[in-house]
Design a protein around this motif. Structure first.
Motif, PDB file in Angstrom:
ATOM      1  N   ALA A  33      -3.536   1.513  -1.839  1.00 41.79           N
ATOM      2  CA  ALA A  33      -3.205   0.999  -0.517  1.00 41.79           C
ATOM      3  C   ALA A  33      -4.502   0.485   0.104  1.00 41.79           C
ATOM      4  O   ALA A  33      -5.390   1.258   0.419  1.00 41.79           O
ATOM      5  N   LEU A  62      -2.391  -3.301  -3.209  1.00 43.01           N
ATOM      6  CA  LEU A  62      -1.658  -4.014  -2.164  1.00 43.01           C
ATOM      7  C   LEU A  62      -2.539  -4.121  -0.923  1.00 43.01           C
ATOM      8  O   LEU A  62      -3.015  -3.094  -0.406  1.00 43.01           O
ATOM      9  N   THR A  63      -2.766  -5.358  -0.452  1.00 41.41           N
ATOM     10  CA  THR A  63      -3.617  -5.559   0.730  1.00 41.41           C
ATOM     11  C   THR A  63      -2.908  -6.326   1.835  1.00 41.41           C
ATOM     12  O   THR A  63      -3.510  -6.620   2.855  1.00 41.41           O
ATOM     13  N   SER A  75      -4.557  -1.733   2.834  1.00 47.43           N
ATOM     14  CA  SER A  75      -4.352  -2.195   4.210  1.00 47.43           C
ATOM     15  C   SER A  75      -3.497  -1.164   4.939  1.00 47.43           C
ATOM     16  O   SER A  75      -2.822  -0.346   4.313  1.00 47.43           O
ATOM     17  N   SER A 114      -2.039  -9.730  -2.494  1.00 44.74           N
ATOM     18  CA  SER A 114      -2.520  -9.802  -1.114  1.00 44.74           C
ATOM     19  C   SER A 114      -1.502 -10.421  -0.168  1.00 44.74           C
ATOM     20  O   SER A 114      -1.709 -10.420   1.038  1.00 44.74           O
ATOM     21  N   ALA A 165       0.123  -1.401   3.801  1.00 45.86           N
ATOM     22  CA  ALA A 165       0.322  -1.650   2.369  1.00 45.86           C
ATOM     23  C   ALA A 165       1.599  -1.004   1.846  1.00 45.86           C
ATOM     24  O   ALA A 165       2.256  -1.540   0.954  1.00 45.86           O
TER      25      ALA A 165
END
Length: 186
Positions: free
Chosen positions: A51, A31-32, A53, A10, A56
């Motif tokens: 992904a 992935l954030t 975000s 994160s 990301a």
């Protein structure tokens, strides 16, 4: 990144490097963060990157590449303008590109580098721009509530097959002259 368990990161990733996921680990990476790394994101054999975000996949300086049995999954209602090059059926044949959850939008250029399967498991995957199906393409909506929407024009110069239980929508014009086969869904 080659690991033996699902991993969530994160934090924010920055710098000139990229991310390469490979190996037969059959585990994913979520992935954030608000990532700004400038290198290529490469997803290779038997693994997937989620992904989670808008950023990301890093900066827009380099495209994301999904190869063969690798997969890019989208979740959480994100909008990404990342260019993506995809080929193959993805991780465990769940699509080289997969809408995992939420209504997600890809606004960057999408390149089909070979025969491709794109899936939507839950929610709707939106392609904001024109889409060129210049390689054999399978679109699979996995559940009745899932969907794939092409907001621009859809040009099929190679065979395209629609499968599954959900809805596929082409909001722009349909062209290209190649076969469009509906085996399931609407």
């Amino acid at each position: 990144i080659n690991r033996t368990a699902m991993m969530t990161f994160s934090g924010d990733i920055s710098g000139s490097g990229g991310i390469t996921m490979n190996g037969a680990s059959q585990n994913g990476l979520l992935l954030t963060g608000n990532n700004s790394y400038n290198g290529t994101t490469s997803i290779e054999g038997d693994t997937f990157l989620i992904a989670g975000s808008n950023n990301a996949l890093g900066s827009l300086a380099e495209a994301t590449s999904v190869q063969s049995t690798g997969a890019l999954w989208l979740q959480g209602g994100i909008t990404s303008n990342e260019a993506v090059s995809i080929t193959g059926t993805g991780f465990n044949a769940t699509g080289a590109l997969r809408n995992y959850s939420g209504n997600n939008t890809l606004g960057g250029n999408i390149t089909l580098a070979g025969a491709v399967q794109i899936n939507s498991a839950n929610g709707t995957l939106h392609f904001a721009n024109d889409f060129n199906a210049n390689q054999t393409l399978t679109l699979l909506t996995e559940t009745a509530g899932s969907g794939i929407v092409f907001n621009g024009n859809f040009t099929a110069t190679s065979a395209t097959t629609l499968q599954g239980n959900g809805t596929t929508t082409i909001a722009g014009s349909l062209g290209g002259g190649a076969a469009l086969t509906i085996e399931g869904g609407t």
